[in-house]
Design a protein around this motif. Sequence first.
Motif, PDB file in Angstrom:
ATOM      1  N   ALA A   1       0.848  -1.190   0.000  1.00  0.00           N
ATOM      2  CA  ALA A   1       0.000   0.000   0.000  1.00  0.00           C
ATOM      3  C   ALA A   1       0.881   1.237   0.000  1.00  0.00           C
ATOM      4  O   ALA A   1       2.102   1.155  -0.141  1.00  0.00           O
ATOM      5  N   VAL A   2       0.277   2.390   0.192  1.00  0.00           N
ATOM      6  CA  VAL A   2       1.013   3.646   0.091  1.00  0.00           C
ATOM      7  C   VAL A   2       1.984   3.837   1.246  1.00  0.00           C
ATOM      8  O   VAL A   2       2.972   4.563   1.137  1.00  0.00           O
ATOM      9  N   PHE A   3       1.723   3.187   2.379  1.00  0.00           N
ATOM     10  CA  PHE A   3       2.571   3.366   3.554  1.00  0.00           C
ATOM     11  C   PHE A   3       3.867   2.559   3.404  1.00  0.00           C
ATOM     12  O   PHE A   3       3.850   1.349   3.206  1.00  0.00           O
ATOM     13  N   SER A   4       4.962   3.267   3.500  1.00  0.00           N
ATOM     14  CA  SER A   4       6.280   2.645   3.380  1.00  0.00           C
ATOM     15  C   SER A   4       7.310   3.592   3.979  1.00  0.00           C
ATOM     16  O   SER A   4       6.992   4.703   4.424  1.00  0.00           O
ATOM     17  N   ARG A   5       8.568   3.181   3.963  1.00  0.00           N
ATOM     18  CA  ARG A   5       9.644   4.028   4.478  1.00  0.00           C
ATOM     19  C   ARG A   5       9.827   5.289   3.659  1.00  0.00           C
ATOM     20  O   ARG A   5      10.447   6.246   4.126  1.00  0.00           O
ATOM     21  N   GLN A   6       9.286   5.310   2.443  1.00  0.00           N
ATOM     22  CA  GLN A   6       9.392   6.514   1.623  1.00  0.00           C
ATOM     23  C   GLN A   6       8.699   7.718   2.266  1.00  0.00           C
ATOM     24  O   GLN A   6       9.033   8.859   1.961  1.00  0.00           O
ATOM     25  N   LEU A   7       7.744   7.461   3.156  1.00  0.00           N
ATOM     26  CA  LEU A   7       7.027   8.555   3.807  1.00  0.00           C
ATOM     27  C   LEU A   7       7.854   9.242   4.890  1.00  0.00           C
ATOM     28  O   LEU A   7       7.506  10.334   5.341  1.00  0.00           O
ATOM     29  N   LEU A   8       8.946   8.618   5.321  1.00  0.00           N
ATOM     30  CA  LEU A   8       9.772   9.243   6.358  1.00  0.00           C
ATOM     31  C   LEU A   8      10.437  10.512   5.845  1.00  0.00           C
ATOM     32  O   LEU A   8      10.587  11.484   6.592  1.00  0.00           O
ATOM     33  N   ARG A   9      10.858  10.504   4.580  1.00  0.00           N
ATOM     34  CA  ARG A   9      11.537  11.684   4.060  1.00  0.00           C
ATOM     35  C   ARG A   9      10.653  12.931   4.086  1.00  0.00           C
ATOM     36  O   ARG A   9      11.101  13.986   4.536  1.00  0.00           O
ATOM     37  N   PRO A  10       9.394  12.889   3.627  1.00  0.00           N
ATOM     38  CA  PRO A  10       8.562  14.096   3.736  1.00  0.00           C
ATOM     39  C   PRO A  10       8.129  14.410   5.166  1.00  0.00           C
ATOM     40  O   PRO A  10       7.866  15.571   5.497  1.00  0.00           O
ATOM     41  N   LEU A  11       8.065  13.388   6.029  1.00  0.00           N
ATOM     42  CA  LEU A  11       7.597  13.620   7.399  1.00  0.00           C
ATOM     43  C   LEU A  11       8.590  14.452   8.205  1.00  0.00           C
ATOM     44  O   LEU A  11       8.185  15.369   8.941  1.00  0.00           O
ATOM     45  N   LEU A  12       9.881  14.175   8.087  1.00  0.00           N
ATOM     46  CA  LEU A  12      10.877  14.846   8.925  1.00  0.00           C
ATOM     47  C   LEU A  12      10.956  16.355   8.672  1.00  0.00           C
ATOM     48  O   LEU A  12      10.912  17.142   9.630  1.00  0.00           O
ATOM     49  N   PRO A  13      11.073  16.833   7.422  1.00  0.00           N
ATOM     50  CA  PRO A  13      11.088  18.291   7.233  1.00  0.00           C
ATOM     51  C   PRO A  13       9.775  18.951   7.615  1.00  0.00           C
ATOM     52  O   PRO A  13       9.759  20.117   8.048  1.00  0.00           O
ATOM     53  N   ALA A  14       8.659  18.220   7.478  1.00  0.00           N
ATOM     54  CA  ALA A  14       7.375  18.793   7.889  1.00  0.00           C
ATOM     55  C   ALA A  14       7.348  19.010   9.405  1.00  0.00           C
ATOM     56  O   ALA A  14       6.902  20.060   9.891  1.00  0.00           O
ATOM     57  N   LEU A  15       7.847  18.015  10.156  1.00  0.00           N
ATOM     58  CA  LEU A  15       7.901  18.174  11.612  1.00  0.00           C
ATOM     59  C   LEU A  15       8.832  19.308  12.006  1.00  0.00           C
ATOM     60  O   LEU A  15       8.552  20.063  12.960  1.00  0.00           O
ATOM     61  N   ALA A  16       9.946  19.460  11.280  1.00  0.00           N
ATOM     62  CA  ALA A  16      10.867  20.557  11.564  1.00  0.00           C
ATOM     63  C   ALA A  16      10.191  21.904  11.325  1.00  0.00           C
ATOM     64  O   ALA A  16      10.352  22.851  12.121  1.00  0.00           O
ATOM     65  N   ALA A  17       9.433  22.022  10.233  1.00  0.00           N
ATOM     66  CA  ALA A  17       8.723  23.274   9.948  1.00  0.00           C
ATOM     67  C   ALA A  17       7.703  23.573  11.040  1.00  0.00           C
ATOM     68  O   ALA A  17       7.563  24.722  11.489  1.00  0.00           O
ATOM     69  N   GLY A  18       6.990  22.533  11.485  1.00  0.00           N
ATOM     70  CA  GLY A  18       6.028  22.740  12.565  1.00  0.00           C
ATOM     71  C   GLY A  18       6.688  23.160  13.862  1.00  0.00           C
ATOM     72  O   GLY A  18       6.157  23.998  14.604  1.00  0.00           O
ATOM     73  N   ALA A  19       7.884  22.591  14.132  1.00  0.00           N
ATOM     74  CA  ALA A  19       8.610  22.954  15.351  1.00  0.00           C
ATOM     75  C   ALA A  19       9.080  24.402  15.309  1.00  0.00           C
ATOM     76  O   ALA A  19       9.119  25.089  16.341  1.00  0.00           O
ATOM     77  N   ILE A  20       9.433  24.887  14.133  1.00  0.00           N
ATOM     78  CA  ILE A  20       9.840  26.287  13.989  1.00  0.00           C
ATOM     79  C   ILE A  20       8.646  27.223  14.163  1.00  0.00           C
ATOM     80  O   ILE A  20       8.749  28.280  14.791  1.00  0.00           O
ATOM     81  N   ALA A  21       7.494  26.829  13.618  1.00  0.00           N
ATOM     82  CA  ALA A  21       6.321  27.704  13.639  1.00  0.00           C
ATOM     83  C   ALA A  21       5.684  27.808  15.020  1.00  0.00           C
ATOM     84  O   ALA A  21       5.170  28.869  15.388  1.00  0.00           O
ATOM     85  N   TRP A  22       5.717  26.739  15.798  1.00  0.00           N
ATOM     86  CA  TRP A  22       4.973  26.741  17.059  1.00  0.00           C
ATOM     87  C   TRP A  22       5.398  27.851  18.020  1.00  0.00           C
ATOM     88  O   TRP A  22       4.525  28.536  18.582  1.00  0.00           O
ATOM     89  N   PRO A  23       6.677  28.089  18.267  1.00  0.00           N
ATOM     90  CA  PRO A  23       7.035  29.202  19.166  1.00  0.00           C
ATOM     91  C   PRO A  23       6.632  30.569  18.620  1.00  0.00           C
ATOM     92  O   PRO A  23       6.582  31.544  19.367  1.00  0.00           O
ATOM     93  N   LEU A  24       6.358  30.634  17.314  1.00  0.00           N
ATOM     94  CA  LEU A  24       6.001  31.898  16.667  1.00  0.00           C
ATOM     95  C   LEU A  24       4.505  31.990  16.396  1.00  0.00           C
ATOM     96  O   LEU A  24       4.060  32.757  15.543  1.00  0.00           O
TER      97      LEU A  24
END
Length: 498
Positions: A436-459
């Motif tokens: 199915a669509v779920f695989s290790r390939q999803l880790l690459r988009p997940l990590l920068p997205a979490l980083a962006a969210g971590a930057i935005a939250w204090p702001l």
Amino acid sequence: MDPPENPIDRRVLTGTGLHLVARIATALCSLAASALNFRWLGEAGLGRFSFHMNLFVVAGTLVDLGTFTIAVRESARRPGEEAAILRAACRIRMRAIVVCVAVLVALSFAVEATARDALLPALAACHLFAIVPATTGAWLQTRVRLVWLALSPVLGMAAWLGASLLLRAAGNQDPGAFLVAWGAGIVVQSLVPWAATRAHVKLGWGAANPFSTGDRALVRELFQEAAPLGISSAIATLSFRLDSAFLRRFRDDAAVGRFMHAFQLLSFSVNVPSNLTSALVPSLVRASERGASEVVRITRRVGAVLAGLCLPVAALAPAWSAQVLWLLWVRHGSHGAAEFEAWRATHGDEIWSARLLAAAAVAIYLTYPQMNALVALSKQKLLCAISCGALVLKSALSLVTVAEFGVVGAAATTLGVECAVCAVASVALARAVGGAVFSRQLLRPLLPALAAGAIAWPLRDLAPLTVAPLAALLIVAAVALAGALPLRLRLGDAEAGR
């Protein structure tokens, strides 16, 4: 096989880009026409207009009956029978149109106070007949020639806007006249693909004859294949509109408006996976002929690309949903901090609904490639069952969540149902092809997205005008790091064997 200098990736992605730009232009025309009609017709007139238009939208889904997607799939499988397939699809559509128009006309005369009031809505219902020649758009879709398919809704909604402006200039305030204007826009939208394919596709007048006995076996075959998909689409359309009905029942029109501010963003955003994955159906059909591993490879790659596009936005939603909603929808005289804070303090339910629907978008984005893979594998009956289950689940949950929590309950229900649909589609696809669509390939988009969210939250308390460029910068950076930009679907590998 496509030549190296013009790979199918490029045509799919160019077409998707055109669809996205076209969708923006379409939305602008549609929003302008809607705003014009709202101010001009008044609440009562707008209510009559919206009642009939919602019926038209559901009828349009029923009229298609899944024939467009099935025509694309079967044309890719049997190119030598393409003309006969399109003729059969036209006959199926015409039969559905005759029934739907009859029902819509009867409803118009049943619900309107006078026969004169019912006449124009009944006339507007006849726009459905234009959907028959639009069937030739399947020829464009099969060949991934998406320019005219992208332009058709732009031209259609522009025609609606122009006709609405003319009616207002003439001083006409009859909702029925504006329904006819909307129907005229749909006619324009439907005839554009037909005009673009006239030189290549010859259907003949008999293709639109619902009583023709030609190609009877093929008509029956396509109907059996398309009906479950069409019913599934109609149920999905109905389910997508349930929130407003429940909110109006348990709350009020103001609650519906607050929910729709966030829901319109979700509705607009899902056009990206819809357009991209529908353009992939021919490639998925051919991949299924070569083996299950090819279907899995394409589904996972497209899923990773879509995740790279939606995850950064979803990650920023907890911090900056309020600012985005304020900039897009709130009418105000200035962007003063005090004014924004006063609005945020009184619209917590709207802000939370935007956060929840942003998460729902991730589930929807990951569901689309799996659904299209199931279509390519002739699993449309399963898709119909999934849609029926989703409708039942959403209805049952909304009776509790919307009644108890209002706008937030509606958004939470949407999130839960979309996640459930994604999970069921994943299990179904895994059983069909082993992945199915779920695989290790999803880790690459997940990590920068979490980083962006971590930057935005204090702001999260920044002013709206400061958030807008910063959010755009973080989204572009996260999407690029996720590998979604530049878009590389790697379909050429799948097509190389042809």
